[in-house]
Design an enzyme around this catalytic site. Structure first.
Site, short mmCIF file in Angstrom:
data_model
loop_
_atom_site.label_atom_id
_atom_site.label_comp_id
_atom_site.label_asym_id
_atom_site.label_seq_id
_atom_site.Cartn_x
_atom_site.Cartn_y
_atom_site.Cartn_z
N HIS A 191 -0.29 -1.33 -8.60
CA HIS A 191 -0.31 -1.97 -7.28
C HIS A 191 -1.48 -2.95 -7.18
CE1 HIS A 191 0.37 -1.88 -2.81
NE2 HIS A 191 -0.92 -2.14 -2.80
N GLU A 192 -2.64 -2.53 -7.67
CA GLU A 192 -3.82 -3.42 -7.63
C GLU A 192 -3.62 -4.65 -8.53
OE1 GLU A 192 -6.31 -3.37 -5.55
OE2 GLU A 192 -5.15 -1.73 -4.72
ZN LIG Z 1 -2.17 -3.11 -1.55
#
Ligand SMILES: [Zn+2]
Length: 267
Positions: A134-135
């Site tokens: 996600h990052e």
């Molecule tokens: Zn996020």
């Protein structure tokens, strides 16, 4: 007259600088990705420095091995998705801070993971891959440049940058400071949806179970302490996050179940 001239310049910038994200969303990009990457490099060094001086970076060898292995597999997939990112100088630092449930990525793939996230969530490899995926997705989709652009486009933002410069004692100004602030500001819900979508795909292709995206956010919501974890304040829940992730899982399973070795980026 000067004021009008400035407004005219600003309007011109706004007109010419709308870009399109990987999922087709229109983005305001005043700070180009290249300048966001340069500014982030400087901001990253300054933000990591105080922890390094206290011996709080990467000091658990087992955890370091684990996180570098997962991140290396995710980065290899990120490079497949955007080949020019192979020259980014990707980096992750594990910050020894058991109270902080957080992780972030700057433009150019400069990342941090706090030990509090691993410990308080009792995160599995699959769940860590979802957080880190996600990052990485935020960086891939130019969300940092977008957040820096929004901050720098408003005079209030620029004034706030000045105030924070005084308070935080970071030896950086201007764009580098905007880069440092960008990781402390909430993403938009649209950016969150995009990062969820790209992140689960990176993780599945790297060999991590997409179903862990659901358990990760459930654990995140449950984690105790004073107020919600830092991670949730900078990553607000888009509408129906769980439902949307659930809907993505069937198309992700073939990537996850694919046989054979997964490519790896050496950090
Ligand atoms: Zn996020």
């Amino acid at each position: 007259m000067i004021k009008c001239y400035r407004i005219l310049i600003l309007i011109t910038i706004l007109l010419v600088s709308c870009a399109t994200s990987p999922t087709g969303r229109r983005q305001l990009i005043i700070v180009t990705e290249d300048s966001a990457i340069a500014a982030s490099k400087q901001a990253y060094t300054e933000m990591i420095k105080p922890y390094a001086q206290q011996g709080k970076i990467d000091n658990d060898p087992a955890l370091k091995d684990r996180v570098y292995r997962i991140t290396g597999r995710l980065i290899a997939q990120a490079i497949k998705m955007r080949p020019e990112t192979k020259d980014w100088g990707w980096s992750i630092k594990i910050i020894d801070d058991p109270k902080t449930v957080n992780a972030w990525a700057m433009a150019g793939g400069k990342m941090a993971l706090y030990t509090g996230l691993v410990e308080k969530l009792e995160a599995t490899d699959d769940e860590l891959a979802q957080v880190l995926g996600h990052e990485i997705a935020h960086a891939l989709a130019k969300h940092s440049a977008e957040k820096m652009s929004v901050a720098m486009a408003s005079s209030i933002g620029v004034a706030a940058v000045g105030v924070v410069a005084d308070n935080k004692g970071l030896a950086i100004t201007g764009a580098a400071l905007a880069a440092a602030l960008a990781v402390q500001k909430p993403n938009s819900r649209a950016a969150e949806s995009e990062a969820d979508q790209i992140g689960i795909e990176l993780a599945a292709k790297a060999g991590y179970d997409p179903r862990a995206a659901i358990t990760l956010w459930q654990k995140m919501a449950k984690v105790g302490g004073k107020g919600p974890p830092e991670f949730l304040s900078t990553h607000p829940a888009p509408e129906n996050r769980e439902k949307k992730l659930e809907a993505l899982i069937p198309s992700m399973m073939p990537y996850y179940e694919r046989k054979g070795a997964r490519p790896f980026y050496k950090l």
